[in-house]
Design an enzyme around this catalytic site. Structure first.
Site: not given
Ligand code: AP5
Length: 208
Positions: A14, A155, A166
């Site tokens: 994402k 992270r 997660r």
């Molecule tokens: P990346 O693009 O970083 O993936 P992402 O989908 O953004 O993953 P996140 O881990 O950031 O999502 P998340 O939802 O767990 O975390 P968030 O910060 O929102 O890609 C991941 C890796 O893969 C990278 O190394 C990239 O280079 C690689 N990659 C990408 N595309 C690829 C491809 N096509 N092929 C190969 N490799 C690829 O949330 C963190 C925490 O915050 C949650 O656990 C929760 O506690 C809290 N939180 C956040 N938002 C909320 C909410 N709305 N409600 C409640 N709690 C929340």
């Protein structure tokens, strides 16, 4: 076009795709994960409360998230729509969002569970510009980060135990949103288990 929601499990790509879509559409990225990490770093009351949930890989309570979003979308850059990354993640968050702004597309990046741990555990981010890389799949170019000075960041929640929690939270609390948005005709699925550029091309064509 109204606002966009980027939807998918942790590590689906994402954040990676949001940076690319932002370059094409000009829509600002609103990542609740980034907002929470900034609050934790600054030790604000929200950060102090959210930290335990994030460290365990659980969702932060809806009232905290909705208060952050309500404030953020009042800012001038959000006037013509935004791109939500990692929000909404529960049906109550989606219901509240529908009362705040109009959503034109929910773009779901689908990646099988077995790919998630390797993606998350190899993730690095440039602490200076925020570009996301991967040790194996998307390495920092040999010429360095495009911003000119790579500062490697990893992270705190990018470890195998937390990732599995997660993923569990995603399946239990977030994936029911797919049906909620499908009923509204807003939901579009893209195969996220492909090259990053191919996924970007599909997402942009859905937005045309
Ligand atoms: P990346 O693009 O970083 O993936 P992402 O989908 O953004 O993953 P996140 O881990 O950031 O999502 P998340 O939802 O767990 O975390 P968030 O910060 O929102 O890609 C991941 C890796 O893969 C990278 O190394 C990239 O280079 C690689 N990659 C990408 N595309 C690829 C491809 N096509 N092929 C190969 N490799 C690829 O949330 C963190 C925490 O915050 C949650 O656990 C929760 O506690 C809290 N939180 C956040 N938002 C909320 C909410 N709305 N409600 C409640 N709690 C929340």
């Amino acid at each position: 076009m109204g606002s966009i929601v980027l939807f998918g499990p942790p590590g689906a790509g994402k954040g990676t795709q949001a940076q690319r879509i932002m370059e094409h559409t000009g829509l600002p990225q609103i990542s609740t994960g980034d907002m929470l990490r900034a609050a934790v770093k600054a030790s604000t009351p929200v950060g102090i409360e959210a930290k335990g949930y994030m460290d365990r890989g659980e969702l932060v309570p809806d009232d905290i998230i909705l208060a952050l979003i309500e404030e953020r979308i009042k800012e001038p850059d959000a006037a013509n729509g935004v791109m939500f990354d990692g929000f909404p993640r529960t049906v109550p968050q989606a219901v509240a969002l529908s009362e705040m702004t109009s959503i034109s597309h929910v773009l779901a990046i689908e990646v099988p569970d077995e790919r998630i741990v390797e993606r998350i555990c190899g993730r690095t981010t440039c602490g200076r510009c925020g570009i996301v890389f991967h040790d194996t799949f998307n390495p920092v170019p040999s010429s360095g980060c495009p911003c000119g000075s790579y500062e490697e960041k990893r992270r705190a929640d990018d470890n195998e135990d937390t990732v599995l929690n997660r993923l569990h939270a995603y399946h239990l609390q977030t994936s029911p949103l797919a049906e909620w948005y499908e009923e509204k005709g807003l939901f579009h699925r893209v195969n996220g288990d492909r090259a990053i550029n191919e996924i970007t091309a599909d997402l942009l064509s859905l937005l045309e």
